[in-house]
Design an enzyme around this catalytic site. Structure first.
Site, PDB file in Angstrom:
ATOM      1  N   ARG A  15       8.359  -3.589 -13.223  1.00 53.62           N
ATOM      2  CA  ARG A  15       7.770  -3.096 -11.968  1.00 53.62           C
ATOM      3  C   ARG A  15       8.842  -2.484 -11.054  1.00 53.62           C
ATOM      4  O   ARG A  15       8.949  -1.268 -10.938  1.00 53.62           O
ATOM      5  CB  ARG A  15       7.013  -4.254 -11.265  1.00 53.62           C
ATOM      6  CG  ARG A  15       6.104  -3.812 -10.131  1.00 53.62           C
ATOM      7  CD  ARG A  15       6.792  -3.568  -8.821  1.00 53.62           C
ATOM      8  NE  ARG A  15       7.556  -4.716  -8.323  1.00 53.62           N
ATOM      9  CZ  ARG A  15       8.386  -4.640  -7.285  1.00 53.62           C
ATOM     10  NH1 ARG A  15       8.546  -3.507  -6.638  1.00 53.62           N
ATOM     11  NH2 ARG A  15       9.069  -5.706  -6.892  1.00 53.62           N
ATOM     12  N   ASP A  16       9.660  -3.319 -10.455  1.00 59.48           N
ATOM     13  CA  ASP A  16      10.673  -2.806  -9.518  1.00 59.48           C
ATOM     14  C   ASP A  16      11.642  -1.888 -10.260  1.00 59.48           C
ATOM     15  O   ASP A  16      12.109  -0.880  -9.715  1.00 59.48           O
ATOM     16  CB  ASP A  16      11.442  -3.988  -8.904  1.00 59.48           C
ATOM     17  CG  ASP A  16      12.045  -3.679  -7.546  1.00 59.48           C
ATOM     18  OD1 ASP A  16      12.063  -2.503  -7.159  1.00 59.48           O
ATOM     19  OD2 ASP A  16      12.515  -4.605  -6.878  1.00 59.48           O
ATOM     20  N   HIS A 207      15.646 -12.010  -3.635  1.00 61.37           N
ATOM     21  CA  HIS A 207      15.409 -10.737  -4.343  1.00 61.37           C
ATOM     22  C   HIS A 207      16.522  -9.787  -3.892  1.00 61.37           C
ATOM     23  O   HIS A 207      16.409  -9.132  -2.851  1.00 61.37           O
ATOM     24  CB  HIS A 207      14.019 -10.233  -3.945  1.00 61.37           C
ATOM     25  CG  HIS A 207      13.600  -8.927  -4.532  1.00 61.37           C
ATOM     26  ND1 HIS A 207      12.675  -8.820  -5.547  1.00 61.37           N
ATOM     27  CD2 HIS A 207      13.949  -7.648  -4.236  1.00 61.37           C
ATOM     28  CE1 HIS A 207      12.469  -7.545  -5.831  1.00 61.37           C
ATOM     29  NE2 HIS A 207      13.230  -6.808  -5.056  1.00 61.37           N
ATOM     30  N   CYS A 240      13.762   1.225  -4.905  1.00 63.84           N
ATOM     31  CA  CYS A 240      12.465   1.349  -4.232  1.00 63.84           C
ATOM     32  C   CYS A 240      12.286   2.803  -3.833  1.00 63.84           C
ATOM     33  O   CYS A 240      13.190   3.398  -3.234  1.00 63.84           O
ATOM     34  CB  CYS A 240      12.403   0.442  -3.005  1.00 63.84           C
ATOM     35  SG  CYS A 240      10.903   0.669  -2.045  1.00 63.84           S
TER      36      CYS A 240
HETATM   37  P1  HMG Z   1      -2.790   4.872   2.602  1.00 64.68           P
HETATM   38  O1  HMG Z   1      -2.735   6.315   2.240  1.00 64.68           O
HETATM   39  O2  HMG Z   1      -2.477   4.467   4.001  1.00 64.68           O
HETATM   40  O3  HMG Z   1      -4.164   4.195   2.158  1.00 64.68           O
HETATM   41  O4  HMG Z   1      -1.824   4.095   1.611  1.00 64.68           O
HETATM   42  P2  HMG Z   1      -5.647   4.488   2.509  1.00 64.68           P
HETATM   43  O5  HMG Z   1      -6.336   3.187   2.545  1.00 64.68           O
HETATM   44  O6  HMG Z   1      -5.763   5.431   3.683  1.00 64.68           O
HETATM   45  O7  HMG Z   1      -6.146   5.277   1.196  1.00 64.68           O
HETATM   46  C1  HMG Z   1      -5.651   6.549   0.839  1.00 64.68           C
HETATM   47  C2  HMG Z   1      -5.950   6.805  -0.629  1.00 64.68           C
HETATM   48  O8  HMG Z   1      -5.300   5.822  -1.439  1.00 64.68           O
HETATM   49  C3  HMG Z   1      -7.425   6.701  -0.970  1.00 64.68           C
HETATM   50  O9  HMG Z   1      -7.662   7.564  -2.077  1.00 64.68           O
HETATM   51  C4  HMG Z   1      -7.545   5.268  -1.452  1.00 64.68           C
HETATM   52  O10 HMG Z   1      -8.626   5.086  -2.306  1.00 64.68           O
HETATM   53  C5  HMG Z   1      -6.250   5.104  -2.199  1.00 64.68           C
HETATM   54  P3  HMG Z   1      -8.195   9.073  -1.878  1.00 64.68           P
HETATM   55  O11 HMG Z   1      -9.476   8.894  -1.111  1.00 64.68           O
HETATM   56  O12 HMG Z   1      -7.132   9.807  -1.074  1.00 64.68           O
HETATM   57  O13 HMG Z   1      -8.324   9.566  -3.270  1.00 64.68           O
HETATM   58  N1  HMG Z   1      -5.825   3.707  -2.304  1.00 64.68           N
HETATM   59  C6  HMG Z   1      -5.483   3.117  -3.462  1.00 64.68           C
HETATM   60  N2  HMG Z   1      -5.455   3.556  -4.731  1.00 64.68           N
HETATM   61  C7  HMG Z   1      -5.078   2.674  -5.677  1.00 64.68           C
HETATM   62  N3  HMG Z   1      -4.705   1.406  -5.415  1.00 64.68           N
HETATM   63  C8  HMG Z   1      -4.719   0.942  -4.159  1.00 64.68           C
HETATM   64  C9  HMG Z   1      -5.114   1.810  -3.124  1.00 64.68           C
HETATM   65  N4  HMG Z   1      -5.245   1.660  -1.792  1.00 64.68           N
HETATM   66  C10 HMG Z   1      -5.671   2.828  -1.295  1.00 64.68           C
HETATM   67  N5  HMG Z   1      -4.352  -0.324  -3.927  1.00 64.68           N
HETATM   68  C11 HMG Z   1      -1.100   2.183   0.374  1.00 64.68           C
HETATM   69  C12 HMG Z   1      -1.642   2.696   1.703  1.00 64.68           C
HETATM   70  C13 HMG Z   1      -0.615   0.776   0.609  1.00 64.68           C
HETATM   71  C14 HMG Z   1      -2.197   2.199  -0.653  1.00 64.68           C
HETATM   72  C15 HMG Z   1       0.067   3.103  -0.058  1.00 64.68           C
HETATM   73  O14 HMG Z   1       0.968   3.213   0.986  1.00 64.68           O
HETATM   74  C16 HMG Z   1       0.756   2.626  -1.296  1.00 64.68           C
HETATM   75  O15 HMG Z   1       0.192   2.577  -2.371  1.00 64.68           O
HETATM   76  N6  HMG Z   1       2.049   2.268  -1.174  1.00 64.68           N
HETATM   77  C17 HMG Z   1       2.788   1.786  -2.325  1.00 64.68           C
HETATM   78  C18 HMG Z   1       4.129   1.378  -1.929  1.00 64.68           C
HETATM   79  C19 HMG Z   1       4.876   0.789  -3.093  1.00 64.68           C
HETATM   80  O16 HMG Z   1       4.337   0.489  -4.145  1.00 64.68           O
HETATM   81  N7  HMG Z   1       6.203   0.601  -2.876  1.00 64.68           N
HETATM   82  C20 HMG Z   1       7.051   0.013  -3.850  1.00 64.68           C
HETATM   83  C21 HMG Z   1       6.799  -1.468  -4.017  1.00 64.68           C
HETATM   84  S1  HMG Z   1       7.485  -2.458  -2.696  1.00 64.68           S
HETATM   85  C22 HMG Z   1       9.122  -2.706  -3.170  1.00 64.68           C
HETATM   86  O17 HMG Z   1       9.583  -2.130  -4.115  1.00 64.68           O
HETATM   87  C23 HMG Z   1       9.934  -3.745  -2.434  1.00 64.68           C
HETATM   88  C24 HMG Z   1      10.062  -5.061  -3.222  1.00 64.68           C
HETATM   89  O18 HMG Z   1      10.662  -4.839  -4.482  1.00 64.68           O
HETATM   90  C25 HMG Z   1      10.907  -6.048  -2.414  1.00 64.68           C
HETATM   91  C26 HMG Z   1      12.223  -5.440  -1.937  1.00 64.68           C
HETATM   92  O19 HMG Z   1      13.020  -4.943  -2.735  1.00 64.68           O
HETATM   93  O20 HMG Z   1      12.403  -5.464  -0.727  1.00 64.68           O
HETATM   94  C27 HMG Z   1       8.702  -5.705  -3.471  1.00 64.68           C
HETATM   95 MG    MG Z   2      12.806  -4.653  -4.810  1.00 63.05          MG
END
Ligand code: HMG
Ligand code: MG
Length: 297
Positions: A15-16, A207, A240
């Site tokens: 994933r990450d 993490h 990320c």
């Molecule tokens: P948004 O655009 O604000 O969401 O995104 P929305 O509710 O307005 O929806 C917009 C569109 O997204 C719509 O589709 C929804 O259906 C769709 P459209 O009508 O445009 O076709 N949608 C989704 N589709 C699939 N799965 C969903 C989903 N939700 C809405 N769950 C949202 C908000 C959170 C969805 C967006 O910002 C997003 O997906 N972000 C992902 C961020 C991410 O994955 N980042 C990396 C992981 S975090 C990380 O790496 C840190 C960590 O490792 C810890 C560390 O290192 O610190 C964990």
């Molecule tokens: Mg991370």
């Protein structure tokens, strides 16, 4: 000095590690990686994310992966879910454990999940309710626990607040993310001390991204502070997409080497993890970022 007798490793490579890759990695290669990791004795693997495919295209095939990996008894196969939509998709795919993720920095929260910290917590409430009804365990992440790419310094008190909120809503464990790897050992100690005033240390995980080469020292400081769960990434894969320049997590191989030398049990076969890391590095067409793998292969 007293260190934990055993440590749980949360393997976040699939994933990450892969979420930031620009090249499309085939489902077969991802399945092979995950099966290699479970065969090596890793008992917790983050398989993917149920997030918007527009935001993180590499994770778009996460549901498919859950149908194809060989799910071994005793292994937790988890996925990220940012909201109820993601959680529902995870449920459909048969996922038994999810992680919600937010941040201790407002700017990072906006960039990563397009909402404020408080809004993200509000989104998690119905998700956790549904998870309870379906018997799905939920882990929490707090990003930018030791620094933010947009805001710089992050007060440990903010991390403590977000962590406590996640625990209060039902997360059984919270992983403190040094997303950009800028934290150092004394800051890590201080973070655990402050967060630990409000949340018991046995509910905390570390993490550490290794961008500045500090991850293992931060892990050692955390071990001395009684933390016994660490996230790591095979071959040191990762970064990320919303934290520019952030490199991978501490390599699982390097963490295993340290823990073994400290006499701390993990039940994981280092040479099998090295083989898994070599294979995925070849798929990605780049060198292995684990120093231990490079030294021992
Ligand atoms: P948004 O655009 O604000 O969401 O995104 P929305 O509710 O307005 O929806 C917009 C569109 O997204 C719509 O589709 C929804 O259906 C769709 P459209 O009508 O445009 O076709 N949608 C989704 N589709 C699939 N799965 C969903 C989903 N939700 C809405 N769950 C949202 C908000 C959170 C969805 C967006 O910002 C997003 O997906 N972000 C992902 C961020 C991410 O994955 N980042 C990396 C992981 S975090 C990380 O790496 C840190 C960590 O490792 C810890 C560390 O290192 O610190 C964990
Ligand atoms: Mg991370």
């Amino acid at each position: 000095m007293s260190l934990p007798k055993s440590v749980k490793i949360v393997e976040v490579g699939p994933r990450d590690g892969l979420q930031n890759e620009k090249q499309q990695i085939s489902v077969a290669d991802k399945v092979r990686l995950i099966d290699d990791l479970s065969n090596a004795g890793i008992s917790y693997i983050e398989v993917g994310s149920f997030v918007s495919p527009k935001w993180v295209p590499q994770m778009a095939n996460s549901a498919e992966l859950f149908g194809l990996i060989r799910q071994k008894r005793g292994v937790t196969y988890a996925a990220l879910a940012p909201n109820l939509k993601g959680f529902d998709a995870a449920l459909l795919a048969g996922v038994k454990e999810v992680s919600v993720f937010t941040a201790a920095s407002e700017a990072f929260s906006q960039k990563n999940i397009n909402c404020s910290i408080t809004e993200s917590l509000q989104r998690f409430v119905p998700l956790l309710d549904s998870a309870r009804q379906h018997g799905v365990a939920v882990r929490g992440y707090v990003s930018c626990a030791l620094g933010c790419p947009y805001e710089g310094t992050v007060a440990p008190e903010r991390v403590a607040w977000v962590t406590q909120e996640l625990v209060a809503m039902g997360c059984y464990e919270v992983s403190l993310g040094d997303t950009i790897g800028t934290g150092t050992a004394l800051e890590t100690r201080r973070l655990i001390e402050v967060v630990g005033r409000m949340t018991p240390r046995q509910l905390l995980a570390g993490h550490f991204h290794d961008t500045y080469g500090q991850a293992l020292t931060n892990i050692f400081a955390s071990l001395e502070e009684g933390i016994a769960v660490f996230d790591s990434s095979v071959a040191g894969l990762g970064g990320c997409p919303y934290a520019k320049g952030a490199s991978g997590n501490i390599a699982t191989e390097d963490l295993l080497y340290l823990l073994d030398k400290l006499g701390i049990d993990t039940g994981i076969d280092l040479s099998a993890v090295i083989a898994a890391g070599e294979r995925i590095s070849a798929v990605l067409g780049r060198g292995n970022d684990s120093r231990v793998a490079r030294a021992l292969r």
